[in-house]
Write an enzyme that holds these catalytic residues in place. Structure first.
Site, PDB file in Angstrom:
ATOM      1  N   ASN A 257     -91.076 -55.220 -50.457  1.00 43.62           N
ATOM      2  CA  ASN A 257     -90.196 -55.843 -49.474  1.00 43.62           C
ATOM      3  C   ASN A 257     -90.954 -56.101 -48.187  1.00 43.62           C
ATOM      4  OD1 ASN A 257     -87.874 -55.594 -51.262  1.00 43.62           O
ATOM      5  ND2 ASN A 257     -88.249 -53.418 -50.991  1.00 43.62           N
ATOM      6  N   THR A 258     -91.574 -57.262 -48.161  1.00 44.98           N
ATOM      7  CA  THR A 258     -92.537 -57.624 -47.140  1.00 44.98           C
ATOM      8  C   THR A 258     -92.288 -59.087 -46.815  1.00 44.98           C
ATOM      9  OG1 THR A 258     -94.043 -56.083 -48.234  1.00 44.98           O
ATOM     10  CG2 THR A 258     -95.045 -57.550 -46.645  1.00 44.98           C
ATOM     11  N   THR A 259     -93.006 -59.655 -45.845  1.00 47.95           N
ATOM     12  CA  THR A 259     -92.914 -61.081 -45.590  1.00 47.95           C
ATOM     13  C   THR A 259     -94.288 -61.613 -45.254  1.00 47.95           C
ATOM     14  OG1 THR A 259     -91.498 -62.766 -44.542  1.00 47.95           O
ATOM     15  CG2 THR A 259     -92.484 -61.097 -43.098  1.00 47.95           C
TER      16      THR A 259
END
Length: 557
Positions: free
Chosen positions: A366-368
């Site tokens: 869960n990263t961007t």
């Protein structure tokens, strides 16, 4: 080479279309963040201004992925051709220790599980934040616009609100039980006890106030100011470990990128504690000994070779991803062509094999990621995260700031390279990568996805260089992943390919998605910028063309 009878994946349908421009490109995993970055370019800012504006905006519109209390890595190419990596990864608190958690398993994939999930949810899971320091350092050193201007889009969206996407709503639903434990997060994301629905408006007034404070005081608002006091007071009251000394001691580190070569391209990526630069170069060195393009994208032979290269990389990863201030990392050895040749000798095209494995598993997906280019030649590829979905699922009261759960990236077992130590930086798979040809930038890319990040980035590089794909095809192409156990295949691969791989000894698992939304920019020889984002997230490229009037032109009737 074996003569595989399995059909090859010769084509697939791209769900999105690329954008093209000549004066700038911003690609993020949310349209409003891409708009914020573009606003900076149109106002005369550069790629760093645009990237930082996009990141602050993502903390509002992608709160489950990124926040000022998170951490990350920025790969920057300046207009003069210099490359550098700004490391704003989180660190273990000074009161952290190798025995602070009680592990419940030693099994690969479960080795980071601890009693009561203390390294996943709640204050004890929070590492010292580095994101805000990293973004402000990048802006101060290489940007051109004031911090207040760069923050304006994020403040506006937090204050006035924005419409939730199905992606955000689904993430809230997935984490509803953990979010419900925190009063602030419950009020924001579970109004009336129901997850925020697509089309609902999300207003974050407290967070808008925090962003205004940052605009006024800079990073000192957190590291030596009221936001930091709110954080440390919360930690003290709730059993967390971060104190003011931890905040004051945090430093952004400038690092030299790892460099390798592959079929005439120069490949650059972040060094340890990121594993991407080292292991992408290592895997490319291994694959260089085969005619990957001749095998065809998606053939059983090509997938088998990718899988074996991935397993080799993961077997070596445990010694190459720890904080180099604590562990002697053999980077030169791992990226050497000679070492790749040694490892390649053990590959059997007819069957898979077990490679000696180090500690793996458990890293956040869960990263961007943000990729930005301006007309002057500045380029930023940056990956940022609060680690787990919604981080530690706690919010600092009165501030709207979500905490990270970066302590989950450490090995909770003592006596290992990735064990917890005071001040130690977390390791990561973040892969903000760039490639050059004849000294000129060819492409920049990155994505979220935890352990699956750098293997997915590797595949995009192979797609572009070996398979001659367009940028849009390269980011959307079906992916594979393994760390030495199950070989995951996205569903676009034909059953016959999966059957062939099974006959070679692979244990196959069909997956709807591997890793997250990749975004990328390609640089054409004529100066055209091509931006692409894939179907695995809300990714949106925004291109800028045109420009000012020709010199001396006046309006006449």
């Amino acid at each position: 080479m074996t003569d595989s009878r399995a059909p090859r994946v010769t084509g697939f349908t791209c769900e999105k279309r690329p954008a093209t421009g000549s004066r700038g490109m911003v690609v993020t995993n949310h349209p409003l963040a891409s708009a914020a970055g573009s606003e900076m370019l149109l106002a005369g800012g550069n790629a760093v201004d645009a990237a930082v504006a996009a990141l602050f905006t993502l903390t509002v519109v992608e709160p489950m992925m990124v926040g000022v209390l998170g951490g990350g890595v920025a790969h920057i190419r300046l207009a003069d051709g210099r490359h550098l990596v700004l490391d704003g990864l989180s660190t273990a608190p000074g009161r952290g220790s190798a025995t602070m958690y009680q592990p419940v398993s030693d099994e690969i994939g479960k080795a980071r599980q601890v009693r009561d999930r203390e390294n996943e949810v709640g204050p004890k899971a929070v590492a010292v934040p580095g994101a805000l320091a990293g973004w402000c350092a990048a802006l101060a050193r290489f940007g051109t616009l004031p911090l207040a201007d760069v923050l304006a889009p994020a403040i506006r969206l937090a204050e006035r609100g924005f419409v939730a996407s199905p992606y955000l709503s689904d993430c809230i639903t997935d984490c509803a039980a953990d979010l419900a434990r925190d009063p602030g997060l419950s009020a924001l994301f579970l109004p009336g006890g129901r997850p925020l629905q697509p089309g609902d408006r999300l207003v974050q007034g407290d967070y808008a106030g925090s962003l205004r404070l940052i605009a006024e005081c800079g990073p000192a608002a957190l590291y030596d100011g009221p936001l930091g006091a709110a954080l440390t007071d919360f930690m003290a009251a709730k059993g967390g470990l971060i104190d003011q000394a931890d905040l004051a001691a945090f430093r952004v580190i400038e690092r030299v990128p790892v460099r390798g070569t592959y079929r005439g391209f120069e490949i650059l990526g972040p060094p340890p504690p990121s594993s991407s630069g080292v292991h992408i170069v290592q895997m490319l060195n291994i694959l260089e000994g085969y005619d990957i393009g001749g095998l065809g994208f998606g053939s059983a032979d090509a997938v088998h070779l990718l899988a074996e290269a991935l397993k080799i990389a993961f077997a070596d990863r445990a010694v190459a991803t720890a904080d180099p201030a604590f562990i002697d990392v053999p980077v030169d050895r791992l990226i050497a062509k000679a070492y790749a040749a040694e490892r390649r000798v053990g590959i059997d095209l007819r069957q898979t094999k077990a490679w000696a494995a180090g500690l793996t598993g458990g890293e956040s997906a869960n990263t961007t990621h943000v990729t930005v280019a301006d007309a002057a030649g500045n380029v930023v590829a940056t990956t940022q995260t609060i680690n787990g979905l919604f981080g530690a699922c706690t919010q600092i009261p009165g501030t709207g700031m979500l905490t990270n759960n970066y302590m989950y990236n450490f090995d909770p077992h003592p006596g290992r390279a990735l064990s917890i130590a005071p001040g130690k930086r977390v390791f990561t798979s973040m892969a903000p990568m760039m490639a050059l040809r004849d000294g000129k930038l060819a492409f920049a890319l990155g994505l979220p996805g935890g352990l699956r990040i750098f293997p997915s980035a590797l595949q995009a590089i192979v797609n572009l260089i070996d398979h001659g794909m367009s940028l849009q095809e390269a980011v959307e192409a079906p992916r594979v992943w393994t760390e030495g156990g199950v070989l995951e295949l996205e569903q676009a691969f034909p059953d016959a390919v999966a059957e062939d791989l099974t006959a070679r000894g692979h244990r196959i698992a069909r997956m709807p998605r591997i890793a997250g939304g990749m975004n990328a920019i390609a640089f054409a020889p004529d100066g055209t910028l091509i931006g692409a984002a894939c179907w695995r997230a809300d990714g949106t490229p925004v291109a800028i063309s045109g420009g000012l009037a020709r010199a001396g032109v006046r309006f006449t009737i």
